[in-house]
Design a protein around this motif. Sequence first.
Motif, PDB file in Angstrom:
ATOM      1  N   LEU A  29       0.825  -1.207   0.000  1.00  0.00           N
ATOM      2  CA  LEU A  29       0.000   0.000   0.000  1.00  0.00           C
ATOM      3  C   LEU A  29       0.862   1.260   0.000  1.00  0.00           C
ATOM      4  N   ALA A  30       1.960   1.234   0.749  1.00  0.00           N
ATOM      5  CA  ALA A  30       2.860   2.392   0.780  1.00  0.00           C
ATOM      6  C   ALA A  30       3.381   2.678  -0.617  1.00  0.00           C
ATOM      7  N   ASN A  31       3.835   1.656  -1.321  1.00  0.00           N
ATOM      8  CA  ASN A  31       4.343   1.859  -2.682  1.00  0.00           C
ATOM      9  C   ASN A  31       3.256   2.340  -3.623  1.00  0.00           C
ATOM     10  N   PHE A  37       4.068  10.552  -5.400  1.00  0.00           N
ATOM     11  CA  PHE A  37       4.907  11.375  -4.529  1.00  0.00           C
ATOM     12  C   PHE A  37       6.375  11.236  -4.927  1.00  0.00           C
ATOM     13  N   ASP A  38       6.825   9.998  -5.088  1.00  0.00           N
ATOM     14  CA  ASP A  38       8.216   9.736  -5.499  1.00  0.00           C
ATOM     15  C   ASP A  38       8.537  10.452  -6.814  1.00  0.00           C
ATOM     16  N   LEU A  48      15.480  11.891  -2.463  1.00  0.00           N
ATOM     17  CA  LEU A  48      14.552  11.152  -1.606  1.00  0.00           C
ATOM     18  C   LEU A  48      15.078   9.748  -1.363  1.00  0.00           C
ATOM     19  N   VAL A  49      15.044   9.328  -0.107  1.00  0.00           N
ATOM     20  CA  VAL A  49      15.388   7.957   0.265  1.00  0.00           C
ATOM     21  C   VAL A  49      14.143   7.405   0.944  1.00  0.00           C
ATOM     22  N   ARG A  50      13.555   6.348   0.360  1.00  0.00           N
ATOM     23  CA  ARG A  50      12.304   5.819   0.918  1.00  0.00           C
ATOM     24  C   ARG A  50      12.363   4.311   1.012  1.00  0.00           C
ATOM     25  N   TYR A  51      11.866   3.797   2.130  1.00  0.00           N
ATOM     26  CA  TYR A  51      11.683   2.365   2.333  1.00  0.00           C
ATOM     27  C   TYR A  51      10.275   2.199   2.879  1.00  0.00           C
ATOM     28  N   GLN A  71       6.913  21.052   0.431  1.00  0.00           N
ATOM     29  CA  GLN A  71       6.514  20.294  -0.750  1.00  0.00           C
ATOM     30  C   GLN A  71       6.010  18.908  -0.352  1.00  0.00           C
ATOM     31  N   THR A  72       6.671  18.284   0.597  1.00  0.00           N
ATOM     32  CA  THR A  72       6.252  16.967   1.076  1.00  0.00           C
ATOM     33  C   THR A  72       4.839  17.022   1.640  1.00  0.00           C
ATOM     34  N   GLU A  73       4.577  18.007   2.500  1.00  0.00           N
ATOM     35  CA  GLU A  73       3.242  18.148   3.092  1.00  0.00           C
ATOM     36  C   GLU A  73       2.182  18.349   2.018  1.00  0.00           C
ATOM     37  N   THR A  74       2.488  19.173   1.016  1.00  0.00           N
ATOM     38  CA  THR A  74       1.541  19.450  -0.070  1.00  0.00           C
ATOM     39  C   THR A  74       1.245  18.194  -0.886  1.00  0.00           C
ATOM     40  N   LEU A  75       2.300  17.494  -1.294  1.00  0.00           N
ATOM     41  CA  LEU A  75       2.116  16.295  -2.117  1.00  0.00           C
ATOM     42  C   LEU A  75       1.377  15.194  -1.361  1.00  0.00           C
ATOM     43  N   LEU A  76       1.692  15.032  -0.088  1.00  0.00           N
ATOM     44  CA  LEU A  76       0.994  14.009   0.700  1.00  0.00           C
ATOM     45  C   LEU A  76      -0.472  14.377   0.902  1.00  0.00           C
TER      46      LEU A  76
END
Length: 140
Positions: A29-31, A37-38, A48-51, A71-76
């Motif tokens: 679900l995260a992916n 977003f990525d 960006l480093v995401r796991y 930007q992160t807050e906006t995209l999420l």
Amino acid sequence: MVKAQVWDGTRVHPLRAGVPQGSPISPLLANFYLEDFDREMEKAGRKLVRYADDFLVLARTAEEAQQAMLQTETLLAEAHLSLNEEKTRITDFEHGFRFLGALFTGDRTWIPWKYDHRKGRVLCKRPTKYRVAEFAAVVI
């Protein structure tokens, strides 16, 4: 797979939001939810480093880290997601931070050794001339 009950220390009640911790569907679900977003972070030139749902954004300055956070807050928000404000902060390598169980501090990365009685060992030492970022918007 997404229905669960949680023990709050006094009683059991249904989980009303999110996915149970450790659920096998959580990384999927995260992916799924974070794919756009990525892509948008990459288009903006962010490092960006995401796991799964744990990620950090690297920046060269505190100002750039602040812009990345906005930007992160906006995209999420566009994906109907939000940051966990208790776990999210802007920091730098000198003050250190933890990400995925590793401690990043100064020019060293420390990882815990499960079967060793010592507190940890240096995993690697980053050469200063190759440092990508001074600041990290740590988002978990």
